[in-house]
Scaffold this active site. Structure first.
Site, PDB file in Angstrom:
ATOM      1  CG  ASP A  17      -1.851   1.180   1.253  1.00 43.41           C
ATOM      2  OD1 ASP A  17      -2.930   1.073   0.643  1.00 43.41           O
ATOM      3  OD2 ASP A  17      -1.502   2.213   1.854  1.00 43.41           O
ATOM      4  CD  GLU A  22      -4.403   4.297  -1.304  1.00 44.85           C
ATOM      5  OE1 GLU A  22      -4.526   4.690  -0.131  1.00 44.85           O
ATOM      6  OE2 GLU A  22      -5.312   4.375  -2.146  1.00 44.85           O
TER       7      GLU A  22
END
Length: 294
Positions: free
Chosen positions: A170, A213
């Site tokens: 992430d 993301e």
């Protein structure tokens, strides 16, 4: 309405063709002799089936293979109609047979080419739809669905009963990039990071955009030590590369959680959940680090 009128025009064309052929056949031999009803019915059914296909071919207008099927079915209709009429006006003439069989062969050839091109187009469309269904539009990586399918495939293959490494990464503080520089800048960073991750993998390892993301990576025949080495390699590579956007250097880091999918796992989601928990531990411990699940 346009399509309906188009079908009517095609039906009229067939009716006129039958009328012309019947007149020519009658002129050639006006006497009807000993009708072979079995042949007449067979040829009549083939003529009717071909006529129906020809009339309803309009739905395929604009497709590159349409002209082959269009002319092919029309020629088959002419050939079958000629044969049907021959059952009424028993010519037995060589030129009629040669004409009929010649048209039949050309018609079948055109239909064969048309169907072949149709199948090729259908295959290409299926492949394209499959890629679209499993590919992330922005990054070109596998999407979540595609990644799960790939992971399932690896697990089902067994990979010699060796564990499969799963990495969930992430991007750190990614929201700040969107807030400070806009979503286009964020999209640019996502594309750059995707390329950076992909550059660190071999052709047996796969990466997908897990969502937002987040990225998911799978690596077969990978020990925990090898998996950690890969995670650190990816993490370091992203941290060492800034991304220029409108003259500004954007620095990004990534936190990664790792787990192993082993034969003892009930399903792949158990391993994914362990990697996800390890990711949260990396975040809690200061970000920009890799953590192996316990």
């Amino acid at each position: 309405m346009d399509y309906f009128s188009y079908k009517i025009r095609r039906a009229i064309l067939l009716a006129l063709s039958v009328a012309v052929l019947a007149i020519l056949d009658y002129i050639a031999n006006p006497n009807i002799k000993s009708v072979l009803y079995s042949n007449l019915i067979t040829e009549g059914i083939l003529t009717l089936m071909t006529a129906i296909l020809f009339v309803y071919m309009g739905e395929l207008r604009g497709r590159h293979f349409f002209k082959f099927l269009n002319y092919g079915f029309y020629l088959l209709f002419i050939s079958f109609t000629t044969d049907t009429l021959d059952q009424l006006f028993l010519h037995g003439r060589l030129q009629t047979t040669i004409l009929e069989k010649g048209i039949l062969i050309i018609g079948y050839l055109l239909v064969f080419i048309g169907i072949k091109q149709w199948l090729e187009e259908y295959t290409r469309m299926n492949k394209s739809l499959s890629r679209q269904a499993t590919t992330d539009d922005l990054t070109g990586l596998l999407n979540r669905r595609g990644f799960i399918q790939k992971l399932h495939s690896m697990a089902n293959d067994g990979v010699d009963s060796q564990p499969i490494a799963i990495l969930i990464g992430d991007l750190d503080n990614f929201k700040n990039i969107n807030d400070e520089h806009g979503h286009i800048a964020g999209d640019t960073v996502l594309k750059h990071c995707s390329a950076q991750i992909r550059s660190q993998l071999n052709n047996q390892q796969w990466v997908g955009r897990w969502g937002g993301e987040e990225f998911a990576i799978t690596s077969p025949k990978t020990t925990p030590e090898q998996a950690m080495k890969l995670a650190e390699q990816i993490r370091d590579h992203i941290a060492q590369n800034s991304y220029n956007y409108e003259g500004k250097d954007l620095n990004v880091t990534i936190s990664i959680g790792l787990s192993q999918l082993s034969p003892s796992d009930y399903n792949i989601y158990n391993a994914i959940q362990r990697a996800d928990k390890a990711l949260y531990q990396s975040k809690a411990n200061g970000r920009n680090r890799s953590t192996m699940s316990g």
